[in-house]
Write an enzyme that holds these catalytic residues in place. Structure first.
Site, PDB file in Angstrom:
ATOM      1  N   HIS A  62       0.310   1.732  -2.926  1.00 55.49           N
ATOM      2  CA  HIS A  62      -0.668   0.596  -2.829  1.00 55.49           C
ATOM      3  C   HIS A  62      -1.799   0.948  -3.783  1.00 55.49           C
ATOM      4  O   HIS A  62      -2.496   1.829  -3.621  1.00 55.49           O
ATOM      5  CB  HIS A  62      -1.279   0.641  -1.535  1.00 55.49           C
ATOM      6  CG  HIS A  62      -0.186   0.363  -0.178  1.00 55.49           C
ATOM      7  ND1 HIS A  62       0.379  -1.060   0.153  1.00 55.49           N
ATOM      8  CD2 HIS A  62       0.811   1.071   0.406  1.00 55.49           C
ATOM      9  CE1 HIS A  62       1.085  -0.978   1.211  1.00 55.49           C
ATOM     10  NE2 HIS A  62       1.416   0.329   1.127  1.00 55.49           N
ATOM     11  N   ASP A 152       5.538  -5.163   3.020  1.00 56.32           N
ATOM     12  CA  ASP A 152       5.307  -3.781   3.351  1.00 56.32           C
ATOM     13  C   ASP A 152       4.048  -3.915   4.122  1.00 56.32           C
ATOM     14  O   ASP A 152       2.882  -4.655   3.659  1.00 56.32           O
ATOM     15  CB  ASP A 152       5.215  -3.053   2.227  1.00 56.32           C
ATOM     16  CG  ASP A 152       4.784  -1.527   2.884  1.00 56.32           C
ATOM     17  OD1 ASP A 152       5.506  -1.056   3.700  1.00 56.32           O
ATOM     18  OD2 ASP A 152       3.841  -0.988   2.248  1.00 56.32           O
ATOM     19  N   HIS A 179       9.887  -2.848   5.717  1.00 54.20           N
ATOM     20  CA  HIS A 179       8.955  -2.246   6.602  1.00 54.20           C
ATOM     21  C   HIS A 179       9.365  -2.494   8.038  1.00 54.20           C
ATOM     22  O   HIS A 179       9.217  -3.637   8.604  1.00 54.20           O
ATOM     23  CB  HIS A 179       7.482  -2.867   6.184  1.00 54.20           C
ATOM     24  CG  HIS A 179       6.308  -2.153   7.215  1.00 54.20           C
ATOM     25  ND1 HIS A 179       5.491  -1.338   6.884  1.00 54.20           N
ATOM     26  CD2 HIS A 179       6.233  -2.459   8.650  1.00 54.20           C
ATOM     27  CE1 HIS A 179       4.739  -1.056   7.955  1.00 54.20           C
ATOM     28  NE2 HIS A 179       5.127  -1.607   9.050  1.00 54.20           N
ATOM     29  N   ASP A 305       4.107   6.255  -0.385  1.00 62.42           N
ATOM     30  CA  ASP A 305       3.495   5.094   0.457  1.00 62.42           C
ATOM     31  C   ASP A 305       1.964   5.525   0.121  1.00 62.42           C
ATOM     32  O   ASP A 305       1.200   5.417   1.354  1.00 62.42           O
ATOM     33  CB  ASP A 305       3.719   5.137   2.039  1.00 62.42           C
ATOM     34  CG  ASP A 305       3.317   3.921   2.808  1.00 62.42           C
ATOM     35  OD1 ASP A 305       2.640   2.961   2.060  1.00 62.42           O
ATOM     36  OD2 ASP A 305       3.347   3.716   4.011  1.00 62.42           O
ATOM     37  N   GLY A 324      -2.993   4.909   7.215  1.00 67.50           N
ATOM     38  CA  GLY A 324      -2.644   5.178   5.652  1.00 67.50           C
ATOM     39  C   GLY A 324      -2.881   6.556   5.185  1.00 67.50           C
ATOM     40  O   GLY A 324      -4.042   6.858   5.593  1.00 67.50           O
TER      41      GLY A 324
HETATM   42  O1  DOR Z   1      -0.108   3.375   6.754  1.00 63.77           O
HETATM   43  C1  DOR Z   1       0.206   2.380   6.176  1.00 63.77           C
HETATM   44  N1  DOR Z   1      -0.720   2.152   5.295  1.00 63.77           N
HETATM   45  N2  DOR Z   1       1.159   1.806   6.371  1.00 63.77           N
HETATM   46  C2  DOR Z   1       1.570   0.748   5.988  1.00 63.77           C
HETATM   47  O2  DOR Z   1       2.610   0.072   6.048  1.00 63.77           O
HETATM   48  C3  DOR Z   1       0.404   0.153   5.272  1.00 63.77           C
HETATM   49  C4  DOR Z   1      -0.299   0.791   4.548  1.00 63.77           C
HETATM   50  C5  DOR Z   1      -1.684   0.352   3.822  1.00 63.77           C
HETATM   51  O3  DOR Z   1      -1.437  -0.883   3.289  1.00 63.77           O
HETATM   52  O4  DOR Z   1      -2.806   0.833   3.944  1.00 63.77           O
HETATM   53 ZN    ZN Z   2       3.238   0.977   2.417  1.00 61.59          ZN
END
Ligand code: DOR
Ligand code: ZN
Length: 437
Positions: A62, A152, A179, A305, A324
Site C-alpha cells: 500500500h 484489497d 481479499h 501487505d 496494518g
Molecule cells: O491490515 C490491513 N491493512 N489489511 C488490509 O486488508 C488493508 C490494509 C490497509 O490498507 O491498511
Molecule cells: Zn493489503
C-alpha cells in the site's frame, strides 16, 4: 558503465542456480553470469559471503498515494522498498480517489517514474470505489498498465460480481487478487477469534471468515477459468482448501505475509495496536499451517501487505486503531530468520517466492538474473544480525510489531536497472560492503 558483482552466492531459482559466481551488468542489463569473470573497466562490488538474488518483487503493498500521503507516498514507499531489498512492487488501489480508472493509474505511474528507481506496478480496483456493486473499467485500466485487479482491504461480497470479475479479467489475462473475508462474519472484529479475544474481551474475527470466501472464490475460478490469487493467507483451513483446489486442477495461486508466518495472536495480549492487522494474527496451529503451505508450494508467494499508518492512526484505543503493519523493510530478515534459518524452507524456496513466482503471476519481466534481463539485483548479508528499529524506517509508517526484535539476514545493497538505488550505510558510489562474519 559496467558493474561486476564478485564472488557472491548467486541464488536465482528462475535458472535453478545456487552457486558462488560473478554477475556482470552493463548499462541496465545482466550481460554475463559465471566464475571468475574478468572485466577491466568495471566498478567492482565484492559480494563474498553475501547472497546475490534477482531484485525482489513484492506483489502486495500500500503506497497510499493519492490521498493518504500523510501515511506514505510513492517516494517514501519506494525508498522503503529499496531499503527492504525490493526492486519491484505492486500497489493496491485503496487510495483516495480509489484507483478504479485509468486517470488514477496514469497518475500513479507518472509519480513512480519520478521515484527512486523501484518499479511500481499498479493494481486496479475490481469494483468502482471498492464498493462491491459495479465492476470498474478493467479494460481501460489494463491499457493504462495495471497488472491485476483487487478490492484489497475489502471483500467482494456479491458472488455474481466476483464471478463477472474473474471472467472479465481472464479476457485481459489479469489475476484477480482476492481479499478473502466474509464481512458478516468479521463485522466489528479486531483480533483472532480464539485465545486472545477471550482473554482481552476484544471482538473476534473467526478464521472461517477467510476460508469461506477463499472456498467460494475457488469454485468461481473453476467455473470461469479465471486467474484467482488469494491474498494474505492466515488460516490453516484456507491452506487446506487451496491444497484441495490444486489437487483437482483448479487454477489458484496464493501469498502469505511475513507477520502471518512468524507471529501468533499472543503478541496482542497487551493490546499492541502495531500488531492489529487484517486478517489478524492467528493461532500457533494456523502459523504452522501457513509455513507448511509455503513449504509444499501451496502458497507460491511471500508478499508483505506493507500497510503504513501514521502514529495518530495507531496510537489510539485498540478499537479505533487502523489495521496494518509497515512490513517492507523487515520482510527479508523475517523470512530468513523464521523460515530459512529455522530450517522450514530452503533458501531457494524463499527466494523463489520473493522473485520469479510473483513476477510470473503479475506477468512482469522481472525476478530473474537471466542474461539479457533488466539488471535488478538484491544483495543480502545472511549473517548480519540487527535489531529492528522502526524509528529508522524510510517508510513513513513506523507501525511494526517487530520493533526491537533481533533478526538475522538483512539486505545490504539494492540495484535497479543497473543503478545502486540503496546501500546500507548510505554509500551510493564506489560501493564497499563487508560480510558480517
Ligand atoms: O491490515 C490491513 N491493512 N489489511 C488490509 O486488508 C488493508 C490494509 C490497509 O490498507 O491498511
Ligand atoms: Zn493489503
Amino acid at each position: 558503465m559496467k558493474t561486476l558483482i564478485k564472488n557472491g552466492r548467486v541464488v536465482d531459482p528462475s535458472q535453478d542456480i545456487d552457486e558462488v559466481m560473478d554477475v556482470l551488468i552493463e548499462k541496465d542489463k545482466v550481460v554475463a553470469l559465471g566464475r571468475d569473470l574478468r572485466v577491466y573497466d568495471a566498478r567492482i562490488i565484492d559480494a563474498a559471503g553475501m547472497l546475490v538474488t534477482p531484485g525482489l518483487v513484492d506483489m502486495h503493498v500500500h503506497l497510499r498515494e493519492p490521498g493518504y500521503e500523510y501515511k506514505e507516498d510513492i517516494q517514501s514507499g519506494t525508498r522503503a522498498a529499496a531499503a527492504g531489498g525490493f526492486t519491484s512492487v505492486a500497489c493496491m488501489p485503496n487510495t483516495n480517489p480509489v484507483a478504479d480508472n485509468k486517470i488514477v493509474i496514469e497518475y500513479i505511474k507518472s509519480r513512480a517514474a519520478r521515484g527512486c528507481g523501484v518499479n511500481v506496478y499498479p493494481i486496479g480496483a475490481i469494483t468502482k470505489g471498492l464498493e462491491g456493486r459495479e465492476l470498474a473499467s478493467i479494460g481501460g485500466m489494463k491499457k493504462a498498465g495495471i497488472v491485476g485487479i483487487s478490492d484489497d482491504g475489502k471483500p467482494v461480497m456479491n458472488a455474481r460480481i466476483m464471478e463477472n470479475a474473474l471472467r472479465y479479467a481472464a479476457m485481459f489475462d489479469l489475476p484477480v487478487i482476492s481479499h478473502c473475508e466474509d464481512s458478516n462474519l468479521t463485522e466489528g472484529g479486531m483480533v483472532n477469534d480464539g485465545l486472545v479475544s477471550t482473554i482481552t474481551g476484544l471482538k473476534g474475527i473467526p478464521s472461517e471468515a477467510e476460508t469461506v470466501m477463499a472456498s467460494r472464490d475457488i469454485l468461481l475460478a473453476r467455473r470461469t477459468k479465471g486467474r484467482l490469487h488469494i491474498a494474505h493467507v492466515s488460516a490453516a483451513m484456507t491452506v487446506e482448501v487451496i491444497r484441495w483446489a490444486r489437487e483437482i486442477g483448479i487454477y489458484v495461486t496464493a501469498e502469505a505475509a511475513p507477520h502471518h508466518f512468524s507471529l501468533t495472536e499472543d503478541v496482542l495480549r497487551d493490546f499492541n495496536t502495531n500488531a492489529k492487522v487484517n486478517p489478524p494474527l492467528r493461532s500457533k496451529a494456523d502459523v504452522e499451517a501457513v509455513i507448511q503451505g509455503l513449504k509444499e508450494g501451496i502458497i507460491d508467494v511471500i508478499a508483505t501487505d506493507h500497510a503504513p499508518h501514521a502514529l495518530d492512526d495507531k496510537d489510539v484505543e485498540f478499537d479505533r486503531a487502523d489495521f496494518g503493519i509497515s512490513g517492507i523493510e523487515t520482510a527479508v530478515a523475517v523470512t530468513l530468520t523464521y523460515l530459512v534459518d529455522a530450517g522450514k524452507l530452503s533458501l531457494k524456496q524463499a527466494v523463489e517466492k520473493l522473485t520469479i513466482n510473483p513476477a510470473k503471476i503479475l506477468g512482469i519481466d522481472r525476478g530473474t538474473l537471466r542474461k539479457g534481463a533488466i539488471a535488478d539485483v538484491t544483495i543480502i548479508d545472511p549473517r548480519l544480525k540487527k535489531k529492528v528499529d522502526a524509528s529508522a524506517f524510510l517508510s513513513k509508517g513506523k507501525n511494526t510489531p517487530f520493533d526491537g526484535m533481533e533478526l538475522k539476514g538483512w539486505p545490504v545493497l539494492t540495484i535497479a536497472a543497473g543503478k545502486v538505488i540503496w546501500c546500507a550505510g548510505g554509500l551510493k558510489e564506489d560501493v564497499k560492503i563487508h560480510a558480517a562474519v
